[in-house]
Design an enzyme around this catalytic site. Structure first.
Site, PDB file in Angstrom:
ATOM      1  N   PRO A   2      34.923  13.887 -37.017  1.00  0.00           N
ATOM      2  CA  PRO A   2      35.900  14.945 -36.717  1.00  0.00           C
ATOM      3  C   PRO A   2      36.600  14.675 -35.374  1.00  0.00           C
ATOM      4  CG  PRO A   2      33.742  15.870 -37.276  1.00  0.00           C
ATOM      5  CD  PRO A   2      33.556  14.393 -37.097  1.00  0.00           C
ATOM      6  N   GLU A   3      37.914  14.754 -35.378  1.00  0.00           N
ATOM      7  CA  GLU A   3      38.696  14.569 -34.148  1.00  0.00           C
ATOM      8  C   GLU A   3      39.365  15.905 -33.820  1.00  0.00           C
ATOM      9  OE1 GLU A   3      41.124  10.983 -34.444  1.00  0.00           O
ATOM     10  OE2 GLU A   3      39.694  10.087 -35.824  1.00  0.00           O
TER      11      GLU A   3
END
Ligand SMILES: [Zn+2]
Length: 267
Positions: A2-3
């Site tokens: 996840p960014e």
């Protein structure tokens, strides 16, 4: 992993369910998920506390608590937070006083959470927020000046700018037509401006599309995001450049696979 767009989507979608609620209980199926405290100490400090806000710094989620402390969560490689039981890979459950449960799903068990009296201690090590006012083309230029590391690696360095990871770095470099192995300090003023604009564009579009579900990311509802549908190079192994038709290439940059078009992004 996840960014920024994935973590921000989770923050926005969890916020109405958690703010104003108190933690009424905790369950753990994996003790390594808690850092800097035993499970007992963590539970006794957290249970009974009210959540007064849900923030984000880079890829960290920050549950602000009534005591002034903060519960920090980093989803690392494969973590996600669900409002319904995902049934598999649940490492922890946070119970709230209105019956809401937050399930920490994490197939690879790298995700972590901890309590801190000083949430700045998380932010202190991080560069400016990629979508924040403090991150301008000028700031980016100053940070890249005389750097010899590949631009791709620099963009993924959370101490330089917070929130960007592998996928959105590839997308931003493609949009800015910059080769991932170019030395950071070799970018012209024009290229830095283009790159800065591209970074903010791919992150904003990613948030609008609720994040990219290329692997193990899910929204709190359990639904996938759709940002990867729009990816032009990231995870597009074996495909052709959408602009010029050249086969995309994948090279390792500091051990991470980087997708790019060898014609549009010249070395
Ligand atoms: Zn191309």
């Amino acid at each position: 992993m996840p960014e920024l767009p994935e973590v921000e989507t989770i923050r926005r979608e969890l916020e109405p369910h958690v703010v104003g609620r108190s933690v009424s209980g905790l369950e753990f199926n994996w003790e390594g998920i808690v850092r800097r405290a035993s499970l007992e100490e963590f539970s006794s400090r957290l249970i009974g506390q009210r959540i007064i806000g849900l923030g984000r710094r880079g890829k960290y989620l920050i549950f602000r608590l009534s005591s002034g402390q903060a519960l920090i969560i980093h989803l690392k490689m494969t973590g996600s937070l669900w409002l319904k039981d995902p049934e598999k890979f649940v490492r922890a459950i946070i119970h709230l006083d209105d019956g809401t449960n937050i399930y920490f799903r994490d197939p690879r068990k790298f995700g972590i959470m901890w309590l801190t009296d000083d949430e700045e201690s998380v932010g202190g090590k991080l560069g400016p927020e990629a979508l924040g006012k403090g991150f301008t083309a000028k700031v980016l230029a100053a940070k890249l000046k005389s750097r010899t590391a590949p631009i791709k690696a620099l963009l993924c360095d959370q101490g330089l700018v917070a929130g960007i990871g592998n996928m959105y770095a590839d997308e931003a470099l493609f949009l800015a037509k910059i080769h991932p192995l170019r030395a950071g300090g070799s970018l012209t003023e024009e290229e830095v401006k283009r790159l800065h604009k591209a970074i903010q564009r791919v992150l904003r579009v990613g948030i609008n599309d609720k994040g990219a579900s290329t692997d193990t990311y899910f929204r709190p509802s359990g639904q996938p995001g759709t940002a990867h549908w729009r990816f032009r190079v990231a995870h597009r192994r074996g495909e052709n450049c959408p602009l010029c038709g050249t086969p995309l290439e994948r090279i390792p940059v500091r051990h991470r696979g980087s997708y790019f078009c060898p014609k549009c992004q010249k070395a």
